[in-house]
Enzyme design. Structure first.
Site, mmCIF file in Angstrom:
data_model
loop_
_atom_site.group_PDB
_atom_site.id
_atom_site.type_symbol
_atom_site.label_atom_id
_atom_site.label_comp_id
_atom_site.label_asym_id
_atom_site.label_seq_id
_atom_site.Cartn_x
_atom_site.Cartn_y
_atom_site.Cartn_z
ATOM 1 C CG HIS A 180 33.637 29.568 4.157
ATOM 2 N ND1 HIS A 180 34.328 28.569 3.506
ATOM 3 C CD2 HIS A 180 32.520 28.991 4.665
ATOM 4 C CE1 HIS A 180 33.664 27.434 3.622
ATOM 5 N NE2 HIS A 180 32.556 27.665 4.319
ATOM 6 C CB CYS A 181 29.423 31.599 0.673
ATOM 7 S SG CYS A 181 27.637 31.574 0.511
ATOM 8 C CB ILE A 182 27.479 28.960 5.659
ATOM 9 C CG1 ILE A 182 26.614 30.199 5.850
ATOM 10 C CG2 ILE A 182 28.685 29.034 6.571
ATOM 11 C CD1 ILE A 182 26.076 30.349 7.255
#
Ligand code: ZN
Ligand code: ZN
Length: 413
Positions: A180-182
């Protein structure tokens, strides 16, 4: 010198924030972020209890939990502003010094990261839903090493397809989940990993280009405005070099600060791009590389066993798709046991004797077809694995001497 100090501090703080945002979700840093209400200073809670009946600390707790556990565009906005404000500071100040070709290149480069940021953020990373579940099951076979058939997601109540993972932030299982890439406020998975790579690539090129033309424009300015430094020739001492930078930040604050920021952040972006290219070369994902390194640890303890799966194995179609679009099937099953003895009992499918595995190089990575085919898979292109390659792949599963370097290194992370 006040300006110089403030600009230097601002640039360093922004670089640090970028660094934290890049690496903030590493397991090592997780404990730092999971500070809960219990560890608030007691004094603060007592005062808050008196003043707001504890509502302020409850609100801070909820905010922290939302920021950490739910989707929110805060870091994406930070990323966008970082790009936008730097370019706004940089381009107008540098424009008149640029040649036509540099203007054209800059004009094209500047829009690319925004384009790929928007596409990566807006695209479906590979959400697994009841409607598309049976299709997602046909994308990859189970490797019986990192992914086994028959495991359901407790939240989505669907069987987990091979290479998928549930994202607690997106609240969905994601096909070929990477992480998951913020920065894009989205997962990186099968649906958008190519856009994410292009985002990294174009951002890396933009920061490098910014550093290059920034330094070139600044050195032109220094040469024309301070002829004395010109006379020094090429052999600057460090002290003189810092002096020039101090002058630049003082006199050409916008251009100097933006160039310095580009210079400091570009290794981070190249590093992250290099890491993702390495993962593709190794035929793995961020998620799987963590599982591989767990295996590495279990193997060195001597708790891991391997044996062959029968050729043309009959699949249980309740838990496995009878076919997948991946060109190879697993030839092995890898299990760990609690007591360090070979597996016993009904879960122990496969044929032949169990062999203890000590090293990652002794097991096959089913998802590694070689760099170019792995890359084609990332970009959703057809990979043409020819029959002889399939045979070779099977061979490598038997004597375990190919596809090894990648496995070793992915385990060492
Ligand atoms: Zn799920
Ligand atoms: Zn996610």
């Amino acid at each position: 010198m006040g300006t110089v100090r403030n600009v230097a501090i601002a640039v360093l703080v922004i670089s640090f924030l970028t660094f934290v945002a890049f690496f903030g979700r590493l397991p090592a840093l997780r404990s730092l972020a999971s500070v809960d209400m219990a560890s608030y200073p007691g004094g603060f809670r007592r005062i808050d209890q008196k003043l707001t009946d504890g509502r302020l600390s409850a609100w801070i707790g909820r905010l922290a939990s939302t920021l950490w556990n739910d989707r929110h565009p805060l870091v994406m906005i930070f990323f966008f502003l970082l790009l936008f404000v730097s370019e706004y500071m940089f381009l107008p100040s540098a424009w008149s010094f640029l040649t036509t070709s540099r203007k054209i290149i800059s004009g094209i480069l500047v829009i690319l990261p925004y384009t790929f940021l928007w596409i990566s953020a807006a695209s479906d990373p590979g959400y697994i839903t009841p409607a598309n579940h049976s299709h997602k099951m046909t994308l990859y076979p189970y490797d019986f090493t990192v992914f086994y058939p028959g495991q359901a997601c407790h939240t989505c109540h669907l069987l987990k397809p091979a290479r998928s993972k549930h994202c607690s932030i997106c609240k969905h299982c994601i096909s070929k989940m990477d992480h998951h890439c913020i920065f894009i406020n989205n997962c990186v998975g099968r649906g958008n990993q190519h856009w994410f790579l292009l985002l990294l690539l174009t951002t890396a090129i933009v920061t490098t280009w910014g550093t290059y033309i920034g330094l070139s424009v600044l050195s032109d300015i220094v040469r024309t405005e301070i002829p004395a430094w010109n006379a020094l020739g090429r052999g600057f001492t460090w002290a003189q070099y810092f002096h020039i930078w101090a002058w630049t930040l003082q006199e050409k604050t916008r251009l100097g600060a933006a160039t310095l920021l580009a210079f400091l952040t570009s290794p981070l972006v190249w590093g992250l791009l290099g890491y993702h290219i390495y993962l593709i070369w190794a035929g793995t994902t961020t998620n799987e590389s963590m599982k591989w390194s767990d295996w590495q640890a279990e193997m060195s303890d001597g708790y891991v066993f391997r044996r062959s799966l029968p050729e043309n194995r009959q699949k249980d179609t309740n838990i496995e798709s009878p076919w997948t679009s991946w060109p190879v099937e697993s030839q092995q099953i890898i299990l760990r046991t609690e007591d360090g003895m070979p597996p016993r009992g009904p879960e122990a499918i496969g044929t032949g004797d169990w062999q203890r595995v000590w090293k990652l190089r002794d097991v096959e990575n089913l998802y590694d077809l070689g760099f170019w085919d792995n890359l084609k898979d990332v970009f959703g292109l057809r990979y043409g694995v020819r029959p002889e390659q399939r045979a070779q792949h099977r061979l490598s599963a038997d004597n375990g001497n190919t596809h090894t370097a990648s496995r070793d290194s992915s385990g060492e992370r």
